[in-house]
Each structure stands twice: as structure tokens, then as C-alpha cells.
Design an enzyme around this catalytic site. Structure first.
Site, mmCIF file in Angstrom:
data_model
loop_
_atom_site.group_PDB
_atom_site.id
_atom_site.type_symbol
_atom_site.label_atom_id
_atom_site.label_comp_id
_atom_site.label_asym_id
_atom_site.label_seq_id
_atom_site.Cartn_x
_atom_site.Cartn_y
_atom_site.Cartn_z
ATOM 1 N N SER A 143 0.624 -1.047 -0.069
ATOM 2 C CA SER A 143 0.074 0.074 -0.018
ATOM 3 C C SER A 143 0.872 1.500 0.003
ATOM 4 O O SER A 143 1.824 1.356 0.753
ATOM 5 C CB SER A 143 -0.785 -0.056 1.148
ATOM 6 O OG SER A 143 -1.565 1.077 1.438
ATOM 7 N N LYS A 160 2.108 -3.917 6.999
ATOM 8 C CA LYS A 160 2.683 -4.151 5.781
ATOM 9 C C LYS A 160 4.010 -3.797 5.604
ATOM 10 O O LYS A 160 4.745 -4.590 4.493
ATOM 11 C CB LYS A 160 1.716 -3.138 4.713
ATOM 12 C CG LYS A 160 -0.004 -3.767 4.471
ATOM 13 C CD LYS A 160 -0.560 -2.743 3.713
ATOM 14 C CE LYS A 160 -1.991 -3.176 3.559
ATOM 15 N NZ LYS A 160 -2.806 -2.503 2.689
#
Length: 141
Positions: A11, A34
């Protein structure tokens, strides 16, 4: 069987979780986790490519977020911008993101690199391997 390339889609905002609007996305540490997954892949010794798309547009609309509410589409924003840093903001077409993954699997220029990805006005590379290769090769921080 040996892994030829591992492509990870994370992301936008993983390198800037304390900057708005990413602070909202990172409320429960999502961006931190992430980024940790990126770091594990980078240190794994496997050949990899990482993509950090902006807010995804185009269906399917399966979540309860602004994108679903607006049924956001890329429309005429089919062109792609790649950067080697987590510096892009805005939207990224799911279609362009998926095609970037497919093209990265076939590109030595994409190996061992992390790309921010955003959609912009224009026709875009579609499935043109040469145009993708140029994007991977010329991506700047």
C-alpha cells in the site's frame, strides 16, 4: 521448486504512516505490518518485486469504504506512474496494478525493487511489455 519471483502488493503510505491521510489507514498498525512484510521479503533472499498502489479504483467493490460508496473508476486515467520511493499519492486502478504484477514477473528491471504506483490521465501501457519495461527502467525516486 524454486521461486522465480515473488510479487507483493502492499500500500501507499508504508514509509510515511505518520503523515495524513496515512495516519488514518495506520490506526490499527496496518501500514506498519505491511512494511514489516516488505522487509521480510526484502531480506528473504528470494527474487522479489513490491508494488505500493494508491487508493484502488475499479471494481470489485467488496468493502465498506469511500471507494465502494462512490463506485470509483479509473475512467480515462489509464496511464501509470511508477516511483522508486513511497512518494505518490492518489488513486491506482486495480486493472493497472494487476497488469503491473504480470509484467513484473517477466521483467528483470523490476526485480529487487519496490515501486509506488498511481494512475494518471492517458491511455496507459495496457499489456505492452516494452512500455512496461520502460516504466520499470525509468522509475525515479
Amino acid at each position: 521448486m524454486q521461486v522465480k519471483r515473488f510479487v507483493l502488493v502492499t500500500s501507499a503510505g508504508v514509509m510515511r504512516p505518520t503523515t495524513f491521510p496515512y495516519t488514518i489507514l495506520n490506526t490499527f498498525g496496518v501500514l506498519r505490518f505491511k512494511r514489516m512484510s516488505e522487509q521480510l521479503l526484502e531480506g528473504s533472499g528470494m527474487p522479489y518485486t513490491i508494488f505500493r498502489p494508491g487508493r484502488l479504483t475499479d471494481g470489485p467493490y467488496t468493502s465498506f469504504d469511500l471507494n465502494t460508496l462512490l463506485q470509483a473508476t479509473a475512467g480515462s486515467r489509464q496511464d501509470v506512474t511508477l516511483a522508486l520511493s513511497d512518494s505518490l499519492s492518489g488513486e491506482a486502478s486495480r486493472i493497472a496494478t494487476a497488469e503491473a504484477v504480470v509484467q513484473a514477473l517477466q521483467s528483470s528491471a523490476a526485480e529487487g525493487r519496490a515501486f509506488a504506483l498511481a494512475s494518471r490521465e492517458g491511455e496507459g501501457p495496457g499489456q505492452d511489455r516494452q512500455r512496461w519495461e520502460q516504466l520499470f527502467t525509468s522509475a525515479q525516486p
